[in-house]
Scaffold this active site. Structure first.
Site, PDB file in Angstrom:
ATOM      1  N   LYS A 106      48.906  25.439  43.422  1.00 25.70           N
ATOM      2  CA  LYS A 106      50.180  24.912  43.920  1.00 25.70           C
ATOM      3  C   LYS A 106      50.054  24.341  45.339  1.00 25.70           C
ATOM      4  CE  LYS A 106      52.995  28.017  41.034  1.00 25.70           C
ATOM      5  NZ  LYS A 106      54.124  29.007  41.048  1.00 25.70           N
TER       6      LYS A 106
ATOM      7  N   ARG B  30      46.094  35.661  34.121  1.00 22.02           N
ATOM      8  CA  ARG B  30      47.264  36.261  34.770  1.00 22.02           C
ATOM      9  C   ARG B  30      46.871  37.519  35.549  1.00 22.02           C
ATOM     10  NH1 ARG B  30      52.078  33.761  33.854  1.00 22.02           N
ATOM     11  NH2 ARG B  30      53.298  35.651  34.184  1.00 22.02           N
TER      12      ARG B  30
ATOM     13  N   GLU C 126      51.538  23.315  27.771  1.00 18.45           N
ATOM     14  CA  GLU C 126      51.239  22.969  29.162  1.00 18.45           C
ATOM     15  C   GLU C 126      49.928  22.187  29.284  1.00 18.45           C
ATOM     16  OE1 GLU C 126      53.720  26.774  30.990  1.00 18.45           O
ATOM     17  OE2 GLU C 126      51.543  26.684  31.291  1.00 18.45           O
TER      18      GLU C 126
ATOM     19  N   ASN D 121      53.503  30.790  45.806  1.00 22.90           N
ATOM     20  CA  ASN D 121      52.586  31.844  45.362  1.00 22.90           C
ATOM     21  C   ASN D 121      51.278  31.301  44.787  1.00 22.90           C
ATOM     22  OD1 ASN D 121      53.605  30.916  42.973  1.00 22.90           O
ATOM     23  ND2 ASN D 121      54.393  32.885  42.256  1.00 22.90           N
TER      24      ASN D 121
ATOM     25  N   TYR E  49      58.889  22.609  34.245  1.00 22.50           N
ATOM     26  CA  TYR E  49      59.545  23.920  34.379  1.00 22.50           C
ATOM     27  C   TYR E  49      60.896  23.966  33.667  1.00 22.50           C
ATOM     28  CZ  TYR E  49      56.178  25.829  37.776  1.00 22.50           C
ATOM     29  OH  TYR E  49      55.056  26.339  38.397  1.00 22.50           O
TER      30      TYR E  49
ATOM     31  N   HIS F 259      49.784  28.933  39.215  1.00 18.41           N
ATOM     32  CA  HIS F 259      50.541  29.118  37.966  1.00 18.41           C
ATOM     33  C   HIS F 259      49.551  29.331  36.836  1.00 18.41           C
ATOM     34  CE1 HIS F 259      53.133  28.211  34.477  1.00 18.41           C
ATOM     35  NE2 HIS F 259      52.067  27.558  34.031  1.00 18.41           N
TER      36      HIS F 259
ATOM     37  N   ARG G 223      47.004  35.989  44.324  1.00 12.60           N
ATOM     38  CA  ARG G 223      48.280  36.021  45.051  1.00 12.60           C
ATOM     39  C   ARG G 223      48.246  37.044  46.184  1.00 12.60           C
ATOM     40  NH1 ARG G 223      51.862  35.059  39.594  1.00 12.60           N
ATOM     41  NH2 ARG G 223      52.215  32.811  39.849  1.00 12.60           N
TER      42      ARG G 223
ATOM     43  N   PHE H 149      66.407  29.644  41.279  1.00 12.95           N
ATOM     44  CA  PHE H 149      65.375  29.059  42.134  1.00 12.95           C
ATOM     45  C   PHE H 149      64.826  27.748  41.576  1.00 12.95           C
ATOM     46  CE2 PHE H 149      63.407  32.274  39.342  1.00 12.95           C
ATOM     47  CZ  PHE H 149      62.491  31.491  38.649  1.00 12.95           C
TER      48      PHE H 149
ATOM     49  N   THR I 291      53.772  37.903  40.390  1.00 10.97           N
ATOM     50  CA  THR I 291      54.477  36.716  40.892  1.00 10.97           C
ATOM     51  C   THR I 291      54.765  36.839  42.392  1.00 10.97           C
ATOM     52  OG1 THR I 291      55.531  36.534  38.732  1.00 10.97           O
ATOM     53  CG2 THR I 291      56.491  35.248  40.520  1.00 10.97           C
TER      54      THR I 291
HETATM   55  P1  ATP Z   1      54.038  31.006  36.955  1.00  6.41           P
HETATM   56  O1  ATP Z   1      54.949  30.636  35.817  1.00  6.41           O
HETATM   57  O2  ATP Z   1      54.082  30.032  38.118  1.00  6.41           O
HETATM   58  O3  ATP Z   1      52.656  31.341  36.537  1.00  6.41           O
HETATM   59  P2  ATP Z   1      55.196  33.605  36.885  1.00  6.41           P
HETATM   60  O4  ATP Z   1      55.119  33.496  35.400  1.00  6.41           O
HETATM   61  O5  ATP Z   1      54.551  34.785  37.548  1.00  6.41           O
HETATM   62  O6  ATP Z   1      54.591  32.363  37.602  1.00  6.41           O
HETATM   63  P3  ATP Z   1      57.989  32.864  36.629  1.00  6.41           P
HETATM   64  O7  ATP Z   1      59.010  33.925  36.488  1.00  6.41           O
HETATM   65  O8  ATP Z   1      57.550  32.099  35.415  1.00  6.41           O
HETATM   66  O9  ATP Z   1      56.707  33.517  37.363  1.00  6.41           O
HETATM   67  O10 ATP Z   1      58.487  31.863  37.738  1.00  6.41           O
HETATM   68  C1  ATP Z   1      57.881  30.589  37.868  1.00  6.41           C
HETATM   69  C2  ATP Z   1      57.682  30.284  39.325  1.00  6.41           C
HETATM   70  O11 ATP Z   1      58.943  30.165  39.950  1.00  6.41           O
HETATM   71  C3  ATP Z   1      56.968  31.373  40.143  1.00  6.41           C
HETATM   72  O12 ATP Z   1      55.565  31.318  40.067  1.00  6.41           O
HETATM   73  C4  ATP Z   1      57.456  31.083  41.542  1.00  6.41           C
HETATM   74  O13 ATP Z   1      56.728  29.997  42.140  1.00  6.41           O
HETATM   75  C5  ATP Z   1      58.881  30.629  41.298  1.00  6.41           C
HETATM   76  N1  ATP Z   1      59.799  31.754  41.465  1.00  6.41           N
HETATM   77  C6  ATP Z   1      59.950  32.820  40.634  1.00  6.41           C
HETATM   78  N2  ATP Z   1      60.856  33.680  41.084  1.00  6.41           N
HETATM   79  C7  ATP Z   1      61.314  33.159  42.259  1.00  6.41           C
HETATM   80  C8  ATP Z   1      62.267  33.565  43.237  1.00  6.41           C
HETATM   81  N3  ATP Z   1      62.948  34.700  43.100  1.00  6.41           N
HETATM   82  N4  ATP Z   1      62.444  32.763  44.303  1.00  6.41           N
HETATM   83  C9  ATP Z   1      61.772  31.606  44.448  1.00  6.41           C
HETATM   84  N5  ATP Z   1      60.855  31.160  43.568  1.00  6.41           N
HETATM   85  C10 ATP Z   1      60.626  31.918  42.488  1.00  6.41           C
HETATM   86 MG    MG Z   2      55.826  31.757  34.308  1.00  5.57          MG
END
Ligand code: ATP
Ligand code: MG
Length: 137
Positions: free
Chosen positions: A9, A85, A126, A112, A49, A115, A102, A57, A91
Site C-alpha cells: 500500500k 495473512r 482480485e 497498514n 474495495y 493487503h 504490519r 472508512f 489489520t
Molecule cells: P485487507 O483487506 O487490506 O487485507 P483486512 O482484511 O485485514 O485487510 P478489512 O476489514 O478487509 O481488513 O479492511 C480493509 C482495509 O480497510 C484494511 O486493510 C484497512 O486499510 C482499512 N480499514 C479497516 N478498518 C479500518 C478502520 N477502522 N479505519 C480505517 N481504515 C480501516
Molecule cells: Mg480484507
C-alpha cells in the site's frame, strides 16, 4: 499450489519498503510470480474495495489507496492465502504479532502497509482485477 493477490500500500511504497516486505514473503515460503507498480484512480480503488462500500472508512480507504503508487503482486505457495495473512499480521498493527509485516511496518489500522486476499473466491477475483492471463505464468 495456491495463489493469492497481495498489494503493497501507499504508506509502504512511500517509505521505500517494497524489498523488505518482499523478503518477508519469500522467507515464509511464498513465491512472487507476478508483480507491477500502478497508481489507482479513486474510482479504481472504489471498484476494488466495492465489498466495503457501506463501511464508515470506505471513503478514507479509497482516498488513501489512490494517494500514491502501489505494488500489486501474485504470491504462490502451499496454503498461500492463509500463509500470506499470517505474514501480514492483524489489520490493526497494535494487535499484530511480532515479526509480521504490519507489526514491523504499519502506521495505523488504515495505513497498514499490505493487503491480502481473504478467501479462494476473493483471490481469483482480485488476481483477475489486476493481471491478465498473459501476465501469469
Ligand atoms: P485487507 O483487506 O487490506 O487485507 P483486512 O482484511 O485485514 O485487510 P478489512 O476489514 O478487509 O481488513 O479492511 C480493509 C482495509 O480497510 C484494511 O486493510 C484497512 O486499510 C482499512 N480499514 C479497516 N478498518 C479500518 C478502520 N477502522 N479505519 C480505517 N481504515 C480501516
Ligand atoms: Mg480484507
Amino acid at each position: 499450489v495456491e495463489r493469492t493477490l497481495s498489494m503493497i500500500k501507499p504508506d509502504a511504497t512511500n517509505r521505500n519498503l517494497t524489498g523488505k516486505i518482499n523478503a518477508k514473503f519469500e522467507e515464509a515460503g511464498l513465491r512472487i510470480v507476478a508483480q507491477k507498480r500502478i497508481h489507482l484512480s479513486p474510482a479504481q480503488a472504489g471498484a476494488f474495495y466495492a465489498e466495503h462500500k457501506e463501511r464508515p472508512f470506505y471513503g478514507e480507504l479509497c482516498e488513501f489507496m489512490s494517494s500514491a503508487p502501489i505494488v500489486v503482486q501474485v504470491l504462490e505457495g502451499e496454503g498461500a492465502i492463509l500463509k500470506n495473512r499470517e505474514v501480514m499480521g492483524a489489520t490493526n498493527p497494535a494487535n499484530a504479532a511480532d515479526g509480521t509485516i504490519r507489526k514491523d511496518f504499519a502506521l495505523s489500522v488504515g495505513e497498514n502497509s499490505v493487503h491480502g486476499s481473504d478467501s479462494p473466491e476473493a483471490a481469483a477475483r482480485e488476481i483477475s482485477f489486476y493481471f491478465s492471463g498473459l501476465e501469469l505464468v
